[in-house]
Design an enzyme around this catalytic site. Structure first.
Site, PDB file in Angstrom:
ATOM      1  CD  GLN A  98     -89.304  14.577-110.349  1.00  0.00           C
ATOM      2  OE1 GLN A  98     -89.665  15.230-109.301  1.00  0.00           O
ATOM      3  NE2 GLN A  98     -89.867  14.779-111.411  1.00  0.00           N
ATOM      4  CG  HIS A 100     -86.924  15.940-105.011  1.00  0.00           C
ATOM      5  ND1 HIS A 100     -87.380  16.832-105.896  1.00  0.00           N
ATOM      6  CD2 HIS A 100     -87.760  14.759-105.246  1.00  0.00           C
ATOM      7  CE1 HIS A 100     -88.230  16.201-106.548  1.00  0.00           C
ATOM      8  NE2 HIS A 100     -88.774  15.040-106.077  1.00  0.00           N
ATOM      9  CD  GLU A 135     -91.306  13.179-104.664  1.00  0.00           C
ATOM     10  OE1 GLU A 135     -91.353  14.468-104.707  1.00  0.00           O
ATOM     11  OE2 GLU A 135     -91.347  12.652-105.496  1.00  0.00           O
ATOM     12  CG  HIS A 272     -88.091  10.088-107.946  1.00  0.00           C
ATOM     13  ND1 HIS A 272     -87.328  10.664-106.995  1.00  0.00           N
ATOM     14  CD2 HIS A 272     -89.147  10.840-107.953  1.00  0.00           C
ATOM     15  CE1 HIS A 272     -87.591  11.867-106.909  1.00  0.00           C
ATOM     16  NE2 HIS A 272     -88.923  12.124-107.226  1.00  0.00           N
ATOM     17  NE  ARG A 291     -88.438  19.139-115.355  1.00  0.00           N
ATOM     18  CZ  ARG A 291     -88.267  20.420-114.552  1.00  0.00           C
ATOM     19  NH1 ARG A 291     -86.926  20.965-114.715  1.00  0.00           N
ATOM     20  NH2 ARG A 291     -89.019  20.681-114.003  1.00  0.00           N
TER      21      ARG A 291
HETATM   22 ZN    ZN Z   1     -90.038  13.718-107.025  1.00  0.00          ZN
END
Ligand code: ZN
Length: 415
Positions: A98, A100, A135, A272, A291
């Site tokens: 995935q 972001h 994240e 990642h 994704r």
């Molecule tokens: Zn992630």
């Protein structure tokens, strides 16, 4: 301060035992993938109102007085919502590959899908909110992951190893392997990686067939060293998702093994996948994921290609800063959050909680006592709290009579 109850998400890749064992709670009998600690509207924590025992959703509580709960600086910078979301994450199987979006992409994408009338929760919906989702993850057990594109020279060595393994197999070297090697000869590494990634993600059936040939050759290859981790990852991903584009995309990415206590951070655009392990994950409060494979779910290839950052990177390890009293604070280069690891021996001196705006706390061993000029709260293992900005400063004490080492994690903004 408020004791909170957090929501367990039962995604199929979750461990059935790890979160329950960490927090000393009964197993639900289902996969327990993520415990969400925060105020994301999809699964907000529930706060117990001191005194009367009533409960309220944490996002609703914060909305009732954002200045009090979040502080003026946080509201000015991030608006009237908790800017971060903390999770305990327990992967028994790989999560999808995935990426972001950036804040600009998330705002534009959320508005566009709303205008197009794509229902919330529809399988082809990319954007669930208008926020970005940088994240970090701090490993609590050995933690395996794929993280960002590896510098190309090493990837070319790995592909040469794959080609050699295929060359000694009956089927020979699949055309796809030679094409990927050609792609990565580009003088611009990012362009080469884009070409290789695009070839895999759009290649359809021939990618699936050639991936099967590669895996068959690797299974009969005696010597996987010195690329054992990378090549074994290909084999094991193919067991779970046979022929999926993500199986060979994994060869383009840094293969990371974190020891307990180590952390990585992931900016927008970083491709990642978490493969296995238990950790504390912190992110901007968002659920926006594009994704790119290792999933039966919807993959929006054009939007994915617009979002991925193809520049190769070193593994983005996040070193802790040591603070007074030998505590660790992880400060990724994002304003939304930082993570403090609080370890207290029995009888130890109190530790100041690093707090900028609101904070959340979760205890994973022993007991702690939170103390501020405006209130106090005792938490035992598995216990969790929301600390309003207006109640800072908070000190964290060991609990008298508790003979166990206490371990807790606290998340606050990075302002
Ligand atoms: Zn992630």
């Amino acid at each position: 301060m408020y004791e909170i109850e957090n929501v367990l998400r039962d995604y199929a890749w979750g461990s059935t035992t790890a979160i329950a064992a960490l927090l000393g709670r009964p197993e639900s009998g289902r996969p327990e993938a993520e415990l969400w600690i925060g105020a994301h509207p999809d699964s907000p924590s529930t706060a117990r109102v001191p005194g009367d025992g009533a409960t309220t959703a944490l996002d609703a509580l914060i909305s009732s007085d954002p200045g009090h709960y979040l502080g003026a600086d946080s509201v000015a910078r991030f608006g009237p919502r908790l800017p971060f979301l903390a999770k305990i994450l327990a992967a028994a199987q790989p999560l999808s590959l995935q990426v972001h979006p950036s804040l600009e992409q998330a705002r534009a994408g959320f508005a566009r899908e709303n205008a197009e009338g794509v229902p919330a929760g529809a399988p082809n919906r990319n954007y669930r909110d208008d926020n970005h989702k940088p994240e970090m993850i701090l490993a609590l057990t050995p933690f395996e992951a794929l993280c960002g594109f590896r510098p190309v020279a090493e990837t070319r060595e790995i592909l040469a190893h794959v080609a050699a393994a295929c060359g000694s197999s009956e089927a020979g070297v699949p055309a796809l392997v030679g094409e990927l090697q050609d792609d990565l000869r580009a003088s611009d590494e990012g362009q080469g990686l884009r070409k290789a990634f695009e070839r895999l993600i759009t290649g359809g059936r021939s990618v699936a067939e050639d991936t099967a040939l590669v895996v068959a050759a690797l299974l009969s290859e005696a010597a996987l060293a010195p690329h054992e981790a990378e090549l074994k990852t290909v084999i094991s991903l193919n067991e779970k998702y046979p022929g999926d584009p993500g199986v060979l995309i994994s060869l383009l990415l840094n293969r990371v093994s974190l020891a307990p206590g180590e952390a990585v951070y992931l900016p927008a655009g970083n491709v990642h996948a978490y493969l296995h392990g238990l950790g504390v994950e912190v992110m901007a409060s968002s659920d926006n994921v594009l994704r790119g494979g290792l999933t039966p779910k919807f993959v929006d290839v054009p939007e994915l290609l617009r979002t991925v950052d193809f520049q190769p990177v070193a593994v983005p390890m996040l070193a802790a800063e040591r603070t007074a009293l030998d505590q660790e604070v992880f400060r990724p280069p994002f304003e939304e959050f930082q993570l403090q690891r609080i370890e207290l021996a029995p009888g130890a001196a109190p530790v100041p909680l690093a707090q900028s705006g609101a904070a959340v706390v979760i205890v994973v061993a022993g007991e702690i006592y939170l103390d501020s000029p405006k209130g106090d709260l005792q938490l035992s293992r598995g216990g969790s709290a929301f600390l309003p900005a207006a109640e800072a400063p908070v000190n964290v004490h060991p609990v008298a009579g508790c003979t166990e080492q206490a371990l807790a994690f606290a998340v606050t903004t990075g302002l």
